[in-house]
Design a protein around this motif. Structure first.
Motif, mmCIF file in Angstrom:
data_model
loop_
_atom_site.group_PDB
_atom_site.id
_atom_site.type_symbol
_atom_site.label_atom_id
_atom_site.label_comp_id
_atom_site.label_asym_id
_atom_site.label_seq_id
_atom_site.Cartn_x
_atom_site.Cartn_y
_atom_site.Cartn_z
ATOM 1 N N GLU A 1 13.160 0.636 53.697
ATOM 2 C CA GLU A 1 14.163 -0.597 54.115
ATOM 3 C C GLU A 1 15.242 -0.533 52.837
ATOM 4 O O GLU A 1 16.184 -1.330 52.575
ATOM 5 N N GLY A 2 14.997 0.638 52.037
ATOM 6 C CA GLY A 2 16.001 0.635 50.762
ATOM 7 C C GLY A 2 15.121 0.668 49.629
ATOM 8 O O GLY A 2 13.881 0.522 49.611
ATOM 9 N N MET A 3 15.755 0.904 48.385
ATOM 10 C CA MET A 3 15.114 1.010 46.990
ATOM 11 C C MET A 3 15.560 -0.291 46.170
ATOM 12 O O MET A 3 16.263 -0.976 46.660
ATOM 13 N N PRO A 4 14.754 -0.487 45.438
ATOM 14 C CA PRO A 4 14.868 -1.622 44.309
ATOM 15 C C PRO A 4 16.356 -1.290 43.740
ATOM 16 O O PRO A 4 16.634 -0.308 43.304
ATOM 17 N N LEU A 5 17.042 -2.610 43.755
ATOM 18 C CA LEU A 5 18.366 -2.397 43.229
ATOM 19 C C LEU A 5 18.154 -3.099 41.740
ATOM 20 O O LEU A 5 18.195 -4.164 41.398
ATOM 21 N N SER A 6 17.789 -2.208 40.896
ATOM 22 C CA SER A 6 17.602 -2.463 39.496
ATOM 23 C C SER A 6 18.337 -1.292 38.480
ATOM 24 O O SER A 6 18.423 -0.038 39.198
ATOM 25 N N ALA A 7 18.192 -1.429 37.181
ATOM 26 C CA ALA A 7 18.199 -0.323 36.330
ATOM 27 C C ALA A 7 17.382 0.842 36.419
ATOM 28 O O ALA A 7 17.936 1.786 36.207
ATOM 29 N N THR A 8 16.256 0.596 36.732
ATOM 30 C CA THR A 8 15.124 1.534 37.090
ATOM 31 C C THR A 8 14.778 1.556 38.346
ATOM 32 O O THR A 8 13.338 1.162 38.242
ATOM 33 N N PRO A 9 15.387 1.836 39.354
ATOM 34 C CA PRO A 9 14.661 1.632 40.661
ATOM 35 C C PRO A 9 13.420 2.800 40.893
ATOM 36 O O PRO A 9 12.320 2.432 41.625
ATOM 37 N N TYR A 10 13.500 3.977 40.242
ATOM 38 C CA TYR A 10 12.418 4.697 40.622
ATOM 39 C C TYR A 10 11.149 4.372 39.774
ATOM 40 O O TYR A 10 9.960 4.809 40.207
ATOM 41 N N ARG A 11 11.374 3.697 38.550
ATOM 42 C CA ARG A 11 10.267 3.178 37.857
ATOM 43 C C ARG A 11 9.695 1.985 38.872
ATOM 44 O O ARG A 11 8.155 2.086 38.726
ATOM 45 N N GLU A 12 10.509 1.353 39.493
ATOM 46 C CA GLU A 12 9.851 0.134 39.888
ATOM 47 C C GLU A 12 9.051 0.719 41.542
ATOM 48 O O GLU A 12 8.230 0.335 41.692
ATOM 49 N N LEU A 13 9.543 1.939 41.989
ATOM 50 C CA LEU A 13 8.975 2.593 43.177
ATOM 51 C C LEU A 13 7.780 3.074 42.447
ATOM 52 O O LEU A 13 6.707 2.947 43.146
ATOM 53 N N ALA A 14 7.538 3.606 41.586
ATOM 54 C CA ALA A 14 6.465 4.349 40.996
ATOM 55 C C ALA A 14 5.114 3.232 40.984
ATOM 56 O O ALA A 14 4.455 3.357 41.176
ATOM 57 N N ALA A 15 5.616 2.028 40.353
ATOM 58 C CA ALA A 15 4.780 0.811 40.230
ATOM 59 C C ALA A 15 4.338 0.501 41.654
ATOM 60 O O ALA A 15 2.935 0.305 41.723
ATOM 61 N N SER A 16 5.176 0.370 42.498
ATOM 62 C CA SER A 16 4.652 -0.075 43.809
ATOM 63 C C SER A 16 3.715 0.897 44.404
ATOM 64 O O SER A 16 2.849 0.474 45.336
ATOM 65 N N VAL A 17 3.848 2.322 44.245
ATOM 66 C CA VAL A 17 3.114 3.212 44.740
ATOM 67 C C VAL A 17 1.782 3.809 44.052
ATOM 68 O O VAL A 17 1.225 4.820 44.246
ATOM 69 N N ASP A 18 1.725 3.281 42.710
ATOM 70 C CA ASP A 18 0.670 3.543 41.813
ATOM 71 C C ASP A 18 0.887 4.892 41.333
ATOM 72 O O ASP A 18 -0.195 5.549 41.581
ATOM 73 N N ALA A 19 1.985 5.373 40.830
ATOM 74 C CA ALA A 19 2.104 6.844 40.607
ATOM 75 C C ALA A 19 3.049 6.918 39.511
ATOM 76 O O ALA A 19 3.766 6.105 39.262
ATOM 77 N N PRO A 20 2.839 7.957 38.655
ATOM 78 C CA PRO A 20 3.611 8.519 37.495
ATOM 79 C C PRO A 20 5.201 8.534 37.973
ATOM 80 O O PRO A 20 5.400 9.070 39.227
ATOM 81 N N VAL A 21 6.123 7.959 37.225
ATOM 82 C CA VAL A 21 7.422 8.019 37.823
ATOM 83 C C VAL A 21 7.999 9.366 37.952
ATOM 84 O O VAL A 21 8.692 9.748 38.659
ATOM 85 N N GLU A 22 7.309 10.255 37.013
ATOM 86 C CA GLU A 22 7.821 11.807 37.087
ATOM 87 C C GLU A 22 7.352 12.404 38.409
ATOM 88 O O GLU A 22 7.911 13.099 38.898
ATOM 89 N N ASP A 23 6.308 11.967 38.797
ATOM 90 C CA ASP A 23 5.825 12.307 40.422
ATOM 91 C C ASP A 23 6.485 11.901 41.139
ATOM 92 O O ASP A 23 6.793 12.478 42.418
ATOM 93 N N VAL A 24 7.169 10.446 41.054
ATOM 94 C CA VAL A 24 7.745 9.997 42.293
ATOM 95 C C VAL A 24 9.141 10.678 42.362
ATOM 96 O O VAL A 24 9.454 10.963 43.269
ATOM 97 N N LEU A 25 9.597 10.932 41.040
ATOM 98 C CA LEU A 25 11.015 11.727 40.886
ATOM 99 C C LEU A 25 10.977 13.182 41.701
ATOM 100 O O LEU A 25 11.747 13.502 42.379
#
Length: 345
Positions: free
Chosen positions: A199-223
């Motif tokens: 339904e979209g990504m978090p609208l913040s300065a660090t959206p991928y970092r927030e995604l990483a927290a929500s899926v419990d994974a390192p941000v590098e792996d998410v990217l």
């Protein structure tokens, strides 16, 4: 800014205009993406973020994040039913009640309700279609995509164009065969990410970092996984999804053509290159349901007369075949595909 209070274009500046037309795709996949966006716009990162937020609130953008590609991830089909006027609302409620239905439009045609069903497997997709047929007591016309010649709803809107991409000369095109049953080979992290971004990504300065927290994974792996999903075609583009209707492109027509089978690929590629054709794809004929058409095109515009003129041009110069024009008369449902079932198996 409100889209209900006059001309929205008078309420944006040149930076907004560049943001709207320039970041429908290509949004950076990096930990602080708005720093790159701001640099390209000549503003700071906080200003870039705030402008996206403001344009979302105003309705110029429908969503911020990825546009996913259901036929690549699972199994998807366009479908239609012919509904008596007195039962239209009742049947629309049934169809729209399925999370797996992400688009539903009323169209000016005997087949007057058109919707898209996306599911994890072809079997589940067909179960839903059978349920809709049973619950509405309406025969369902099932038209899976067989070949994608051109599908791209990214086009400039900060203009006075009468139809999409009026100022462009051509677009790139290719023929991609679509399997009804093939699904992407998704890793557990990719599955979790698809659920998180549907339904979209978090609208913040660090959206991928927030995604990483929500899926419990390192941000590098998410990217890395987001990039891989984009390369594999599961993600079509990442950016700010424009609300075409709200920005004036509210006259769209689906045109269906009866093209000789041995000329289909050549015609599909040729028509797909035309900039005003926003969608071009091959779907099956259904002669047993009096549906002889195999090539679908879509044209979006601000003026129905201009759209009709481009269809006339298609018919006279490129597709001298029997065709029908199915104008949309109402949007009954329009969301991103729901992937709980899609990636759950």
């Amino acid at each position: 800014m409100s889209l209900q209070s006059g001309d929205w274009r008078e309420r944006i500046d040149d930076v907004d205009a560049t943001l709207i037309d320039g970041f429908q795709s290509g949004f950076p996949v990096e930990e602080r993406p708005f720093e790159t966006v701001g640099t390209q716009l000549g503003i700071d990162a906080d200003d870039a973020l705030e402008r996206v937020r403001r344009l979302l609130d105003a309705g110029v953008f429908r969503r911020f994040g990825p546009v996913l590609n259901p036929p690549v991830i699972g199994s998807s089909a366009l479908a239609a039913i012919s509904v008596p006027d007195e039962r239209f609302d009742e049947c629309a409620e049934v169809v729209n009640g399925y999370d797996q239905v992400n688009h539903n439009y009323a169209r000016d045609h005997e087949w007057n309700m058109w919707f898209v069903v996306t599911a994890s497997t072809r079997e589940r997709r067909d179960e839903i279609l059978a349920e809709i047929e049973s619950r509405t007591d309406c025969s369902v016309l099932v038209l899976p995509m067989l070949t994608d010649y051109y599908i791209d709803l990214e086009f400039p809107v900060v203009n006075t164009d009468r139809f999409a991409r009026e100022s462009l000369q051509s677009t790139d095109v290719s023929a991609t065969r679509i399997s009804e049953s093939a699904a992407a080979d998704l890793t557990p992290l990719a599955r979790r990410l698809l659920l998180a971004i549907q339904e979209g990504m978090p609208l913040s300065a660090t959206p991928y970092r927030e995604l990483a927290a929500s899926v419990d994974a390192p941000v590098e792996d998410v990217l890395a996984t987001i990039e891989r999903l984009r390369e594999d075609g599961c993600i079509k583009r990442i950016g700010c999804v424009v609300n075409h209707v709200a920005t004036g492109f509210d006259s769209n027509c689906m045109v269906v053509w009866d093209v000789p089978d041995d000329e289909l690929d050549e015609r599909g590629r040729t028509v797909g290159e035309l900039p005003y054709v926003t969608l071009c794809y091959h779907r099956p004929r259904r002669p047993e349901q009096d549906w002889p058409y195999n090539l679908f095109t879509m044209i979006h515009g601000r003026e129905s007369d201009a759209v009709d003129a481009k269809i006339d041009e298609l018919a006279s110069d490129y597709l001298p075949d029997d065709h029908e024009r199915l104008y949309s008369t109402a949007t009954l449902k329009q969301t991103g595909a729901r992937y709980d079932d899609l990636v759950g198996n």
